[in-house]
Design an enzyme around this catalytic site. Structure first.
Site, PDB file in Angstrom:
ATOM      1  CD  GLU A  56      -8.299  -3.191  -0.590  1.00  0.00           C
ATOM      2  OE1 GLU A  56      -7.110  -2.936  -0.797  1.00  0.00           O
ATOM      3  OE2 GLU A  56      -8.673  -4.106   0.165  1.00  0.00           O
ATOM      4  CG  HIS A  71      -2.062  -1.013   1.104  1.00  0.00           C
ATOM      5  ND1 HIS A  71      -2.542  -1.504  -0.084  1.00  0.00           N
ATOM      6  CD2 HIS A  71      -2.788  -1.644   2.084  1.00  0.00           C
ATOM      7  CE1 HIS A  71      -3.520  -2.366   0.151  1.00  0.00           C
ATOM      8  NE2 HIS A  71      -3.685  -2.480   1.453  1.00  0.00           N
ATOM      9  CG  HIS A  85      -7.795  -0.171   2.252  1.00  0.00           C
ATOM     10  ND1 HIS A  85      -8.495  -0.915   3.182  1.00  0.00           N
ATOM     11  CD2 HIS A  85      -6.734  -0.929   1.895  1.00  0.00           C
ATOM     12  CE1 HIS A  85      -7.860  -2.056   3.382  1.00  0.00           C
ATOM     13  NE2 HIS A  85      -6.790  -2.096   2.601  1.00  0.00           N
TER      14      HIS A  85
HETATM   15  C1  BGC Z   1      -4.680  -6.319   1.829  1.00  0.00           C
HETATM   16  C2  BGC Z   1      -4.606  -7.074   3.114  1.00  0.00           C
HETATM   17  C3  BGC Z   1      -4.211  -6.124   4.195  1.00  0.00           C
HETATM   18  C4  BGC Z   1      -5.251  -5.050   4.270  1.00  0.00           C
HETATM   19  C5  BGC Z   1      -4.959  -4.028   5.319  1.00  0.00           C
HETATM   20  C6  BGC Z   1      -5.730  -5.267   1.979  1.00  0.00           C
HETATM   21  O1  BGC Z   1      -5.809  -4.516   0.814  1.00  0.00           O
HETATM   22  O2  BGC Z   1      -4.962  -7.142   0.739  1.00  0.00           O
HETATM   23  O3  BGC Z   1      -3.683  -8.146   3.014  1.00  0.00           O
HETATM   24  O4  BGC Z   1      -4.109  -6.766   5.406  1.00  0.00           O
HETATM   25  O5  BGC Z   1      -5.347  -4.413   3.037  1.00  0.00           O
HETATM   26  O6  BGC Z   1      -3.687  -3.608   5.235  1.00  0.00           O
END
Ligand code: BGC
Length: 470
Positions: free
Chosen positions: A429, A219, A293
């Site tokens: 997402e 991310h 998110h």
């Molecule tokens: C990811 C997860 C992660 C979550 C929070 C999601 O987009 O795929 O693996 O734990 O975000 O970080």
């Protein structure tokens, strides 16, 4: 004369027959153009959608397909579902606190006003001022968005009785977001999801990014777009009120090449949608994959999300290794617990003895959208039977990460003192596939100077009487 009369009678009969045969179709087509009404429930009729938007240059290579033939399309995904072209007025800056009358949107039932307000929220430890914007549409939907992380702090939508509830996870103050935030409601960038070992090579140059998720990069890194303060400008669309958020990510920030100028525009539309438009340009070749998110809980955060029924318009997904990095395979979902081509409660198969679910600790995978990455189309539909709430996700992106809150474990207490237990929220997402910079067979995430990164995602809300999801 008699012959002339006979001719006229025959003509009349022919015209009448044509009218009888085609008129119902005409009426149906006319219905398609009507925006959904808030308190008139969706009784389960399908949502015909029409086309808008074009193809981003970097998507023109199209979406790879699994080697085997695709499944029969799901009911909702049978034909590429397309969205009517937005009829947006030229966006103009409006003063904060300026109400926009319902008449502006051409509606008839002028009950409430579209409105946008701003108030100071707090400041970061660096002394950056953070504002909180409140957007409302004329049907009473409300969204609060703060300039830190471009985070949707709350989202109020009605249930089938018209009762408003906040359906997103988050906190009531900035301090808690700063202390611990698993990306609640945030815009994620420069690259959403994982890049293996935090490394990729572009035009022969290897770039190193932070390993902030085991050995992998997640991310956007240590200080991704979810942890910066965005510049904000309230805007007025004919179709709703919005907030344009701007951030300039510097060359080498978090290890990525190129100054990346990003604009994310949230609009709360008169169709009861939260529309997100992403725009970015760069001055050096780079990789980009922006997403939202939000953690949703359509019960209004009353209980976990295992009873929500979900449909994903995807015949295949990208399997991962134990570190949640895609292997490069595109696997058909048919016959696996990853098959959501028919609406299925999240909890039904999440505990199945299936290696991919063990790796993810539940659902935490990228689904390959049928026909995705070309035009705005239906990607997912979620229905919550006790409240009747329906959320549809439409996107121009080729993939969607369905994450069912596996890492929530009751250690976070959010708004209104609600404890976020295991699987208390789910994320949808929209994105390019994880680790695309290292997967030449995935759609490209490379953005070059002179190109425009342009994507759109819509979260659309309605309600339904019957417990059946179509
Ligand atoms: C990811 C997860 C992660 C979550 C929070 C999601 O987009 O795929 O693996 O734990 O975000 O970080």
């Amino acid at each position: 004369m008699a012959r002339e009369q006979l001719r006229l009678v025959l003509l009349g009969v022919t015209l009448l027959s044509i009218t009888i045969i085609f008129c119902p179709c005409g009426l149906l087509l006319a219905d398609f153009g009507e925006p959904p009404r808030l308190l008139v429930e969706d009784n389960g009729a399908s949502h015909p959608l029409r086309e808008s938007g074009g193809i981003s240059p970097r998507l023109s290579a199209g979406v790879p397909r699994p080697l085997a033939g695709a499944n029969a399309p799901a009911e909702a995904g049978a034909a590429p579902a397309r969205e009517p072209a937005p009829r947006e007025a030229k966006a103009g800056v409006i003063a904060a606190k300026a109400g926009i009358s319902r008449a502006d949107s051409g509606g008839k039932e002028a009950k409430q006003k579209m409105n946008i307000e701003v108030k100071p929220f707090d400041q970061t430890p660096l002394g950056e001022k953070v504002d909180l914007y409140s957007l409302a549409n004329s049907h009473g939907l409300k969204a609060e968005i703060m300039t830190y992380g471009a985070i949707v702090v709350s989202l109020q939508v009605p249930d089938r009785q018209g009762r408003m509830d906040d359906i997103v996870l988050g906190y009531g103050n900035l301090t808690e977001y700063l202390a611990k935030n698993p990306y609640f409601g945030a815009i994620v960038g420069r690259y959403g999801n994982r890049i293996a070992k935090g490394k990729f090579t572009l035009d022969g140059v290897e770039y190193s990014l932070a390993a902030n998720d085991g050995e992998n990069h997640l991310h956007g890194g240590i200080k991704g777009f979810d942890k910066v303060v965005w510049k904000a400008e309230p805007i007025k669309h004919r179709d709703g009120v919005g907030l344009k958020l701007m951030y300039l990510a510097k060359d080498a920030e978090e290890g990525y090449p190129g100054n990346l100028s990003c604009t994310v525009t949230y609009t709360l539309t008169e169709r009861n949608e939260l529309k997100i438009e992403y725009l970015a340009t760069t001055d050096k070749p780079t990789v980009v994959n922006l997403t939202h998110h939000g953690y949703f809980n359509l019960t209004g955060c009353q209980r976990d999300i295992l009873g929500h029924e979900i449909m994903l318009n995807a015949d295949s997904f990208t399997p991962v290794d134990a570190g949640l990095i895609p292997t490069g395979e595109l696997r058909l979902v048919k016959g696996t617990p990853m098959d959501f081509t028919r609406p299925t409660p999240i909890g039904d198969r999440v505990g199945s003895d299936y290696e991919q679910l063990k790796f993810g600790g539940g659902y935490d995978h990228n689904w390959v959208l049928n026909g995705g990455g070309r035009v705005l189309m239906l990607a997912a539909r979620v229905y919550e039977a006790t409240t009747g709430r329906v959320m549809e996700v439409l996107t121009t992106e080729p993939g969607i990460q369905f994450y069912c809150g596996n890492f929530l474990d009751g250690t976070i207490t959010g708004k209104k003192g609600i404890v976020y237990n295991h699987r208390y929220g789910f994320c949808l997402e929209t994105q390019h596939y994880p680790d695309s910079p290292n997967k030449p067979n995935f759609p490209s995430t490379v953005l070059r100077p002179g190109e425009k990164y342009e994507t759109t995602t819509i979260y659309r809300f309605s309600t339904r009487k019957a417990a059946r999801l179509r």
